[in-house]
Design an enzyme around this catalytic site. Structure first.
Site, PDB file in Angstrom:
ATOM      1  N   ARG A   1      45.740  34.264  39.143  1.00 37.06           N
ATOM      2  CA  ARG A   1      46.614  32.866  39.062  1.00 37.06           C
ATOM      3  C   ARG A   1      46.871  32.529  37.774  1.00 37.06           C
ATOM      4  NH1 ARG A   1      46.435  30.662  44.251  1.00 37.06           N
ATOM      5  NH2 ARG A   1      44.920  31.392  45.477  1.00 37.06           N
ATOM      6  N   ARG A   2      46.002  32.999  36.712  1.00 41.30           N
ATOM      7  CA  ARG A   2      46.312  32.593  35.219  1.00 41.30           C
ATOM      8  C   ARG A   2      47.301  33.658  34.553  1.00 41.30           C
ATOM      9  NH1 ARG A   2      41.404  31.274  36.677  1.00 41.30           N
ATOM     10  NH2 ARG A   2      40.583  33.210  36.027  1.00 41.30           N
TER      11      ARG A   2
ATOM     12  N   LYS B   1      25.125  41.297  53.831  1.00 42.63           N
ATOM     13  CA  LYS B   1      24.034  41.478  53.068  1.00 42.63           C
ATOM     14  C   LYS B   1      24.034  40.272  51.781  1.00 42.63           C
ATOM     15  CE  LYS B   1      26.661  42.719  49.648  1.00 42.63           C
ATOM     16  NZ  LYS B   1      26.614  42.356  48.206  1.00 42.63           N
TER      17      LYS B   1
ATOM     18  N   ASP C   1      24.478  48.838  50.224  1.00 41.27           N
ATOM     19  CA  ASP C   1      24.622  47.676  49.437  1.00 41.27           C
ATOM     20  C   ASP C   1      23.593  46.381  49.507  1.00 41.27           C
ATOM     21  OD1 ASP C   1      26.387  45.662  48.076  1.00 41.27           O
ATOM     22  OD2 ASP C   1      27.838  45.441  49.705  1.00 41.27           O
TER      23      ASP C   1
ATOM     24  N   ASN D   1      24.417  36.391  44.174  1.00 37.74           N
ATOM     25  CA  ASN D   1      23.867  36.066  45.226  1.00 37.74           C
ATOM     26  C   ASN D   1      22.211  36.030  45.117  1.00 37.74           C
ATOM     27  OD1 ASN D   1      26.060  35.447  47.379  1.00 37.74           O
ATOM     28  ND2 ASN D   1      26.337  37.438  46.569  1.00 37.74           N
TER      29      ASN D   1
END
Length: 307
Positions: free
Chosen positions: A34-35, A165, A218, A230
């Site tokens: 977006r930048r 996960k 993962d 996370n």
């Protein structure tokens, strides 16, 4: 293989890691964010492969923008996002496939911590599609002596492994933050995998996929590394920080926070038992403490292991 033109959508750590791998393999790579000073149309024009490595919240919007760009019918879409859409509860590949029903969509997922890949440490991943030839093309583009890529015929299972996960990784971070020990962590991760399989089976994924790189692989990487955003959310919650504080200082997006909420909604609609997800949700909402969440899981009704 011959040089391929690849458009990478998303200039975060994961997008740039994939861009670097493809570039090192001799392909022409263009990156958009977006930048970016370049327009989306300029980046995608004539691209044979379009890789989406944007966060979940931007997938629907970007997919609709791409829809207005003229593309070859042979263009392959690769989704490398791990999450669930809050509105539709769909996976990223389902969103891309809905917008581009006549194009091949490939899911790329695995135990791929971006920082380790940027350091050129060895890793493996999985590409999955309902169009086997498309998965094979993507496999060739990204395979190298430091990034081994396998194909799989269960795109939903591969995608759900990487998505679900993240919720278990938050719980794993809490486990380590509370210093509960190796036994507790092993139990949590194992039961977390059982929960992932249970959800995946109801949604139409294959059980065996969850025991591969994109599921168990993962899960192990994300539940055991401070490099995982996370995991960091859970670890810092256990240390007494608020979710608002943690997210304000986190580099990048912890997709498990959003995934947890969407997943719980859908699980309730479909009557799927998700005890770990439920406790992570209440913890993220500030309704329970880490210790209370642990007690709830430990004091559940006893049962056979494989029910």
């Amino acid at each position: 293989m011959q040089e391929t033109t690849i458009a990478i959508l998303g200039a975060g750590a994961w997008g740039m890691a994939l861009a670097n791998i493809a570039e090192a393999n001799g392909h022409q790579v263009r990156v958009w964010s977006r930048r970016s000073s370049q327009t989306l149309e300029a980046v995608i024009k004539d691209a044979q492969i379009v890789v989406s490595a944007i966060s979940m919240k931007g997938v629907t919007d970007v997919a609709s923008q791409v829809q207005s760009v003229p593309l070859s019918p042979e263009t392959i879409f690769v989704t490398a996002t791990k999450g669930l859409d809050p509105q539709t509860k769909c996976t990223p590949s389902q969103i891309w496939q809905t917008v581009f029903p006549n194009h091949a969509v490939v899911v790329l997922s695995g135990p791929n911590l971006s920082k380790e890949i940027q350091l050129e440490l060895p890793a493996a991943s999985v590409v999955a599609s309902n169009v086997p030839t498309a998965a094979e093309v993507v496999q060739l583009v990204f395979s190298s002596n430091r990034f081994r890529v396998y194909t799989n015929s269960d795109p939903l299972g591969v995608e759900l492994g990487g998505t679900l996960k993240n919720v278990i990784a938050i719980a794993a971070g809490v486990c380590d933050g509370l210093q509960l020990g190796t036994n507790a962590k092993a139990a949590l991760v194992t039961r977390g995998l059982t929960e992932m399989v249970r959800i995946g089976n109801v949604w139409g994924a294959k059980t065996e996929t969850f025991y591969g790189l994109s599921g168990l692989g993962d899960l192990l990487a994300t539940c055991n590394s401070p490099l995982s955003r996370n995991y960091q959310v859970g670890y810092q919650l256990a240390g007494g920080k608020t979710l608002t504080e943690i997210l304000a200082n986190l580099q990048g997006t912890a997709e498990g926070v959003n995934t947890c909420q969407v997943l719980l909604q859908r699980a309730k609609e479909e009557n799927i038992a998700v005890p770990i997800t439920e406790q992570v949700y209440w913890l993220l909402q500030g309704e329970v403490t880490p210790q209370q969440a642990l007690d709830e899981l430990m004091l559940r009704d006893i049962k056979p292991e494989y029910n």
